[in-house]
Design an enzyme around this catalytic site. Structure first.
Site, PDB file in Angstrom:
ATOM      1  N   LYS A 261       0.864  -1.193   0.000  1.00 53.05           N
ATOM      2  CA  LYS A 261       0.000   0.000   0.000  1.00 53.05           C
ATOM      3  C   LYS A 261       0.893   1.232   0.000  1.00 53.05           C
ATOM      4  CE  LYS A 261      -2.995   2.749   3.081  1.00 53.05           C
ATOM      5  NZ  LYS A 261      -3.850   2.788   4.279  1.00 53.05           N
ATOM      6  N   ASP A 266      -2.535  10.357   3.341  1.00 49.56           N
ATOM      7  CA  ASP A 266      -3.926   9.959   3.559  1.00 49.56           C
ATOM      8  C   ASP A 266      -4.641  10.992   4.424  1.00 49.56           C
ATOM      9  OD1 ASP A 266      -6.332   8.685   3.908  1.00 49.56           O
ATOM     10  OD2 ASP A 266      -5.554   7.127   5.263  1.00 49.56           O
ATOM     11  N   LYS A 273     -10.016  13.100   7.898  1.00 53.54           N
ATOM     12  CA  LYS A 273      -9.497  12.770   9.221  1.00 53.54           C
ATOM     13  C   LYS A 273      -9.445  14.031  10.084  1.00 53.54           C
ATOM     14  CE  LYS A 273      -6.363   8.967   7.963  1.00 53.54           C
ATOM     15  NZ  LYS A 273      -7.031   7.921   8.762  1.00 53.54           N
ATOM     16  N   ASP A 284       1.820   6.676   5.325  1.00 49.54           N
ATOM     17  CA  ASP A 284       0.810   5.690   4.946  1.00 49.54           C
ATOM     18  C   ASP A 284       1.226   4.916   3.686  1.00 49.54           C
ATOM     19  OD1 ASP A 284      -1.528   4.395   5.603  1.00 49.54           O
ATOM     20  OD2 ASP A 284      -2.831   5.788   4.509  1.00 49.54           O
ATOM     21  N   ASP A 343     -12.020   7.091   3.732  1.00 47.57           N
ATOM     22  CA  ASP A 343     -10.800   6.906   4.534  1.00 47.57           C
ATOM     23  C   ASP A 343     -10.384   5.433   4.614  1.00 47.57           C
ATOM     24  OD1 ASP A 343      -8.645   7.630   6.061  1.00 47.57           O
ATOM     25  OD2 ASP A 343      -9.786   7.934   7.917  1.00 47.57           O
ATOM     26  N   GLU A 345      -9.231   3.663   2.333  1.00 47.06           N
ATOM     27  CA  GLU A 345      -8.746   3.741   0.953  1.00 47.06           C
ATOM     28  C   GLU A 345      -7.653   2.732   0.617  1.00 47.06           C
ATOM     29  OE1 GLU A 345      -7.472   5.408   3.361  1.00 47.06           O
ATOM     30  OE2 GLU A 345      -5.356   5.093   2.949  1.00 47.06           O
ATOM     31  N   ARG A 347      -7.332  -0.423   1.186  1.00 45.89           N
ATOM     32  CA  ARG A 347      -7.850  -1.674   0.625  1.00 45.89           C
ATOM     33  C   ARG A 347      -8.304  -1.494  -0.813  1.00 45.89           C
ATOM     34  NH1 ARG A 347     -12.174  -1.846   5.399  1.00 45.89           N
ATOM     35  NH2 ARG A 347     -10.439  -0.729   6.350  1.00 45.89           N
TER      36      ARG A 347
HETATM   37  N1  BES Z   1      -4.013   4.780   6.931  1.00 45.04           N
HETATM   38  C1  BES Z   1      -5.109   4.509   7.764  1.00 45.04           C
HETATM   39  C2  BES Z   1      -4.764   3.536   8.907  1.00 45.04           C
HETATM   40  C3  BES Z   1      -3.740   4.016   9.895  1.00 45.04           C
HETATM   41  C4  BES Z   1      -4.121   4.608  11.070  1.00 45.04           C
HETATM   42  C5  BES Z   1      -2.390   3.819   9.663  1.00 45.04           C
HETATM   43  C6  BES Z   1      -3.177   5.029  11.987  1.00 45.04           C
HETATM   44  C7  BES Z   1      -1.452   4.229  10.587  1.00 45.04           C
HETATM   45  C8  BES Z   1      -1.846   4.831  11.746  1.00 45.04           C
HETATM   46  C9  BES Z   1      -6.245   3.911   6.967  1.00 45.04           C
HETATM   47  O1  BES Z   1      -6.337   4.342   5.660  1.00 45.04           O
HETATM   48  C10 BES Z   1      -7.512   4.333   7.634  1.00 45.04           C
HETATM   49  O2  BES Z   1      -7.805   5.491   7.629  1.00 45.04           O
HETATM   50  N2  BES Z   1      -8.240   3.362   8.192  1.00 45.04           N
HETATM   51  C11 BES Z   1      -9.439   3.609   8.881  1.00 45.04           C
HETATM   52  C12 BES Z   1     -10.443   2.609   8.405  1.00 45.04           C
HETATM   53  C13 BES Z   1     -11.862   2.923   8.807  1.00 45.04           C
HETATM   54  C14 BES Z   1     -12.351   4.131   8.077  1.00 45.04           C
HETATM   55  C15 BES Z   1     -12.724   1.733   8.495  1.00 45.04           C
HETATM   56  C16 BES Z   1      -9.177   3.476  10.375  1.00 45.04           C
HETATM   57  O3  BES Z   1      -8.382   2.628  10.763  1.00 45.04           O
HETATM   58  O4  BES Z   1      -9.749   4.248  11.128  1.00 45.04           O
HETATM   59 ZN    ZN Z   2      -4.590   4.951   4.777  1.00 38.04          ZN
HETATM   60 MN    MN Z   3      -7.451   6.103   5.428  1.00 41.34          MN
END
Ligand code: BES
Ligand code: ZN
Ligand code: MN
Length: 495
Positions: A261, A266, A273, A284, A343, A345, A347
């Protein structure tokens, strides 16, 4: 940092680093240094009550008659338990001590320092590797740093009678190069490292004999990668897909695919966010960074295996043209996805990158790495990467590679129940699950893009790509987690 190996007499300048086992008989190196100091080293050791436990150290300044300004005793614990990881950590501890001085050079005095589990050469090489990893520094944007604040250390020597230490170090030197490349990529801010710049850095692997292919948006559109492209839609930076091929194995062997990824920033997109801590999202792309570093290590040491690294590179931004919650996109696999949260994204990027890797290379083993979910940090903190796979044999292999490399993994559940969490009312699936098990429903989503008969594991490295505290062989910042893991996984199972 210059790393060298020698069996000559110890230098009379620079810091001396002396590892000490918790046993009565001192090493030859210890005795030599102690004698040269007129017994000052052993007196200091006694006076301070130094115990040679792992993690303990003693700093002795200018002991007795010794010309060297520092002797650092580093506790090594029990000799029979001393292994490769212990050696790496010891190297890191010694380097950490030397870095804190104003010395230009340091030497590990290893004569007689033999472990229970490694040859002397391998042990010396691992110490050198750990020491080098500890010296990493990302300081290219500090233009006004005081001279006194910059480390002065430029040379680390390893003093050992083992003739094969340098040869043993060969592959580790390449591994170190890979780890440093990953740390550089992860540390770069997102205004510098966006998809095109990331692709350019991948291109540099050509010098190692890697074949690098870069796909732009037009090509990806033709291929039907609506899932990946939807994420980059709100960014002024073009999305890219990069493939790095190393074919060091048999012509007839299908390559292993490592898929990363690479969200270079992000913001969350329209599902924006919160501001606090958003700067973290420059890393990210940690999965793509690890894949790129692993390819550098694998090609660098000329591994006898076929491995292809594929990274999906996008920037996730809110914009008038950005993808909206509720949008339905069509992935390259033909499956449709309802994007309920922009968010989630990573996946979406991996869906097309995974499918493309399988279609293009016929890979039968696929490992993806991604900073995918915050939920994996809730579960595993910063101790383990989360491993999701239905393949027990692959799980075993990855676990073993994690143990051997120090990039530890913990297996997490991935079942039919998690797959059911991503049922959509309008499309083939939705990109988020319900309230719980967010890391597992994310893994189940990725599983929908894995072909029948392919052995696949997803590694969620959100808790591992970045360190807010210094570690044994790593300053704070980008860790390079995953590089040693993948290199070891390939070495142990495919060569
Ligand atoms: N890049 C983030 C996950 C992340 C969070 C990486 C903190 C490193 C540190 C990912 O894209 C994300 O935003 N995931 C969300 C998913 C949710 C919207 C289902 C999350 O984990 O809150
Ligand atoms: Zn992300
Ligand atoms: Mn995200």
């Amino acid at each position: 940092m210059q790393i060298s190996f020698s069996s000559a007499a110890l230098p009379k300048t620079g810091a001396i680093i002396l590892p000490v086992f918790d046993e009565a008989k001192p090493t030859a190196a210890f005795t030599a240094v102690d004698e040269a100091s007129g017994g000052a080293v052993s007196r200091a050791m006694k006076a301070s009550g130094f115990k040679a436990k792992t993690g303990k150290s003693l700093e002795i300044v200018s002991p007795g008659d010794l010309p060297n300004p520092f002797v650092f005793l580093i506790g090594a614990g029990a000799r029979k338990e001393f292994d490769a990881l212990a050696a790496q950590n010891l190297g890191g501890a010694g380097a950490g001590k030397a870095l804190a001085t104003r010395e230009k050079s340091a030497v590990f005095a290893l004569d007689g320092f033999s472990g229970g589990k490694l040859s002397d050469g391998a042990l010396a090489a691992r110490i050198a590797h750990g020491a080098r990893l500890k010296t990493y520094r990302f300081d290219k944007y500090r233009t006004k740093e005081e001279k006194d604040d910059k480390p002065t250390l430029t040379k680390i020597a390893v003093n050992t009678p083992a003739k094969d230490a340098k040869t043993e170090y060969g592959a580790l030197d390449k591994l170190g190069d890979g780890v440093f490349l990953t740390r550089d990529l992860v540390s770069e801010p997102a205004n510098i490292l966006y998809p095109d710049e990331f692709a350019k850095r991948c291109k540099k692997l050509t010098a190692l004999g890697v074949k690098v292919t870069v796909l732009g948006e037009a090509e990806m559109k033709k291929l039907g990668m609506g899932s990946l492209l939807g994420v980059g839609q709100g960014s002024v930076r073009d999305s890219k897909l990069v493939a790095m091929e190393w074919m060091g194995g048999k012509k007839s062997d299908a390559p292993i695919a490592l898929v990363g990824k690479g969200v270079t920033f992000d913001t969350g997109g329209i599902s924006l966010k919160p501001a606090g801590g958003m700067e973290d999202m420059k890393w990210d792309m940690g999965g793509a960074g690890a894949v790129t570093g692993a390819m550098a290590a694998i090609a660098g040491r000329k591994a006898k295996a076929n491995v292809v690294g594929v990274v999906g590179l996008v920037e996730n931004m809110p914009d008038g043209n950005a993808q909206r919650p509720g949008d339905v996109v069509t992935s390259m696999s033909g499956q449709t996805i309802e994007v309920l949260n922009t968010d989630a994204e990573g996946r979406l990027v991996l869906a097309d990158a995974l499918w493309w890797a399988q279609e293009t290379y016929g890979a039968k083993t696929v490992i993806d790495l991604a900073t995918l979910t915050g939920a994996i940090i809730v579960a595993l903190a910063h101790e383990f990467g989360g491993m999701f796979t239905k393949d027990d044999k692959l799980a075993k292999q990855l676990d073993a590679a994690g143990e051997a490399s120090g990039d530890k993994l913990w297996r997490m559940p991935l079942t039919k129940a998690h797959d059911e969490m991503i049922k959509s009312e309008i499309a083939d699936m939705q990109n988020i699950g319900g309230k719980g098990a967010g890391s597992s429903s994310a893994a189940a989503f990725l599983g929908r893009f894995i072909k029948e008969g392919v052995s696949w594991a997803h590694l969620d490295i959100a808790g591992m790509a970045w360190a807010t505290k210094e570690k044994a062989i790593c300053p704070k910042g980008g860790t390079g987690y995953g590089v040693a893991l993948l290199d070891e996984f390939v070495r142990a199972n495919f060569e």
